[in-house]
Design an enzyme around this catalytic site. Structure first.
Site, PDB file in Angstrom:
ATOM      1  N   GLN A   1       0.640  -1.255  -0.097  1.00 33.65           N
ATOM      2  CA  GLN A   1      -0.135   0.071   0.115  1.00 33.65           C
ATOM      3  C   GLN A   1       0.885   1.274  -0.071  1.00 33.65           C
ATOM      4  O   GLN A   1       0.214   2.239  -0.200  1.00 33.65           O
ATOM      5  CB  GLN A   1      -0.917   0.046   1.215  1.00 33.65           C
ATOM      6  CG  GLN A   1      -0.060  -0.036   2.489  1.00 33.65           C
ATOM      7  CD  GLN A   1      -1.372  -0.087   3.781  1.00 33.65           C
ATOM      8  OE1 GLN A   1      -1.613  -1.225   4.218  1.00 33.65           O
ATOM      9  NE2 GLN A   1      -1.723   1.094   4.069  1.00 33.65           N
TER      10      GLN A   1
ATOM     11  N   CYS B   1      -5.035   0.541   3.575  1.00 37.59           N
ATOM     12  CA  CYS B   1      -5.201  -0.813   4.049  1.00 37.59           C
ATOM     13  C   CYS B   1      -6.671  -1.350   3.793  1.00 37.59           C
ATOM     14  O   CYS B   1      -6.672  -2.361   3.535  1.00 37.59           O
ATOM     15  CB  CYS B   1      -4.956  -0.980   5.475  1.00 37.59           C
ATOM     16  SG  CYS B   1      -6.044  -0.413   6.617  1.00 37.59           S
TER      17      CYS B   1
ATOM     18  N   ASN C   1      -0.739  -9.470   4.695  1.00 38.97           N
ATOM     19  CA  ASN C   1      -0.867  -8.173   5.208  1.00 38.97           C
ATOM     20  C   ASN C   1      -0.563  -7.174   3.422  1.00 38.97           C
ATOM     21  O   ASN C   1      -0.248  -7.909   2.686  1.00 38.97           O
ATOM     22  CB  ASN C   1       0.383  -7.651   5.897  1.00 38.97           C
ATOM     23  CG  ASN C   1       0.379  -6.277   6.494  1.00 38.97           C
ATOM     24  OD1 ASN C   1      -0.745  -5.674   6.429  1.00 38.97           O
ATOM     25  ND2 ASN C   1       1.290  -6.109   7.296  1.00 38.97           N
TER      26      ASN C   1
END
Ligand SMILES: *[C@@H]1O[C@H](CO)[C@@H](O)[C@H](O)[C@H]1NC(C)=O
Ligand SMILES: *[C@@H]1O[C@H](CO)[C@@H](O)[C@H](O)[C@H]1NC(C)=O
Length: 468
Positions: free
Chosen positions: A266, A272, A435
């Site tokens: 990101q 996120c 993630n």
């Protein structure tokens, strides 16, 4: 009293206290060893005897260099470690004092590594008054003089680590005021890392990462998850979790079923929430169609007016926005730029449509497991405190260091498993979490977090889109 004569600038004998019966301490220690498997949070934990012996030897060397009490180690029986303000290591050992008398002693070493002063040490030996000592800075200086070649390391450990950090992560601060501020934050991070490691109940290791010079606020902004109360009421349907037919498998991983795309990044944008949502839809779409495709986060940054692009958002809002916009384009058609631009959604390129979304029941990780098995990867909100310094392993931070109420990051659960540590009579069930900080973070971009007690709030905000 030879000990008093030895009290120089380099050593403070703080007090002589009442004789402590070492036997009582012995019993206390063996009790805490027996209850090895159910140590209360913040309580004493068994500590490796070899490491304890090394720490004790270093401490004795320092005291000797500072003309403190002289002891030699004969045998280390057991040791425990406890997190206080810093760490308190208790070592049960046979020591020989400067009069060649051997005694069973409990040595307590109180370390506060972020303070410049040295450790506080207490010797409680059988039938002897307790002796308190501290190796002060002057001892450290004395030590530096004797080890000249290590001077640049020991002169200021924090400065040295900070310098390495700046080189590794290419940090250039605008001016010396900012440098000082970042150094202060970095020092605080070292303390947090130490606390996380000392209190870890799983198998995770924490260390310096690229986030070590950011305050927790800056870091949370960069992650970019809103608290649910910040957005408008979301009103997702409560998920109907179908009872799973048969016994739940011990482990499961959607990555092995070709339902998870590569780890994305990101960047310096609080997006996120968008990555969590595309990950969820990529999974559901792959399971539905057998075709694994990457979907566009940038479309959400540009076209989702319910959320705030790089200033945060909520997954529930984004599902609704996708429904309103008319679907998602592929990543390749609408590539990520990491900042908000003009919306240029093209309906003919919409490849997936959303009919609604569900909120999974809070605090029920079994229900999450069942849902994951039947439907695919799950979007979750999480408290990312421990992720800031995560270096691998099953992360099970002490709950005061990772409140389940303070969700600040959106990620994706793609599977689960169990780690067995037979030598420690320990089993660690975990979630596999994708993630969006690139493949160099954590375990090739993934985080393993403890499963079963709502660690860091993993089950507080678990959601999924429903495909049309
Ligand atoms: C939308 O995409 C189609 C297919 O690529 C293309 O032919 C069309 O020109 C695009 N429309 C706009 C407004 O860009
Ligand atoms: C958790 O969810 C499962 C499956 O939906 C259900 O059978 C179980 O009763 C729930 N447990 C609790 C404590 O609500």
């Amino acid at each position: 009293m030879k000990l008093f004569a030895a009290a120089t600038v380099a050593l403070f004998l703080l007090a002589i206290i009442q004789t402590t019966p070492a036997d009582a301490e012995d019993q206390e220690l063996s009790r805490s060893r027996r209850s090895l498997n159910d140590v209360p949070v913040g309580g004493r934990k068994p500590y490796d005897e070899k490491q304890a012996e090394e720490q004790l030897q270093r401490t004795l060397d320092k005291l000797t260099a500072g003309e403190g009490p002289h002891y030699r180690i004969v045998k280390v029986y057991s040791a425990t470690r406890q997190v206080v303000s810093g760490t308190l290591t208790r070592i049960d050992a046979d020591l020989v004092d400067s009069n060649d008398a051997q005694r069973r002693c409990i040595v307590e070493i109180w370390a506060q590594p972020w303070l410049e002063q040295g450790h506080e040490v207490t010797f409680k030996c059988h039938n002897q008054p307790a002796v308190h000592a501290r190796h002060s800075r002057s001892v450290e200086w004395a030590e530096k003089k004797t080890h000249k070649k290590h001077n640049h390391h020991t002169l200021n450990k924090v400065d040295h680590l900070f310098h390495k950090f700046q080189v590794k992560y290419k940090r250039r601060y605008a001016n010396s005021a900012e440098h000082q501020m970042r150094l202060r934050i970095f020092r605080q991070s070292l303390k947090t890392i130490q606390e996380l490691n000392a209190n870890e109940q799983g198998s995770a290791k924490y260390g310096i990462t690229e986030f070590a010079d950011m305050t927790s606020t800056e870091y949370a902004q960069r992650a970019g998850l809103w608290q649910r109360s910040e957005g408008k009421p979301t009103g997702g349907a409560a998920a109907v979790v179908p009872a799973y037919a048969g016994e739940l498998p011990k482990e499961f991983d959607w990555r092995q079923k070709n339902a998870v795309t590569h780890v994305k990044n990101q960047g310096q944008c609080g997006s996120c929430w968008a990555f969590s949502v595309t990950g969820n839809i990529e999974g559901a779409y792959a399971i539905k169609t057998g075709d694994l495709q990457e979907f566009s986060e940038q479309e959400l940054l540009d076209c989702d007016s319910k959320d705030s692009a790089c200033n945060g958002g909520l997954m529930d809002n984004a599902y609704k926005a996708i429904k309103d916009i008319g679907g998602l384009e592929y990543e390749s058609e609408y590539p990520y730029e990491g900042k908000k631009k003009q919306c240029h959604f093209n309906r003919t390129l919409s490849h997936v449509q959303v009919s609604g979304f569900v909120d999974l029941p809070k605090g029920n990780e079994t229900a999450m497991q069942e849902w994951l098995l039947t439907n695919g990867p799950i979007s979750i909100g999480i408290n990312a405190n421990a992720m800031q310094f995560y270096r691998g392993g099953v992360s099970h931070p002490w709950s005061p260091l990772c409140s389940k109420k303070n969700l600040d990051h959106g990620v994706l659960i793609v599977g689960y498993g169990v780690s067995d540590y037979p030598n420690f009579h320990k089993t660690l069930p975990y979630w596999i979490v994708k993630n969006s900080w690139g493949p160099r973070w954590g375990e090739q971009g993934y985080y393993r977090v403890y499963r079963g007690d709502n660690t860091c709030g993993v089950s507080e905000m678990a959601t999924s889109a429903l495909l049309a």
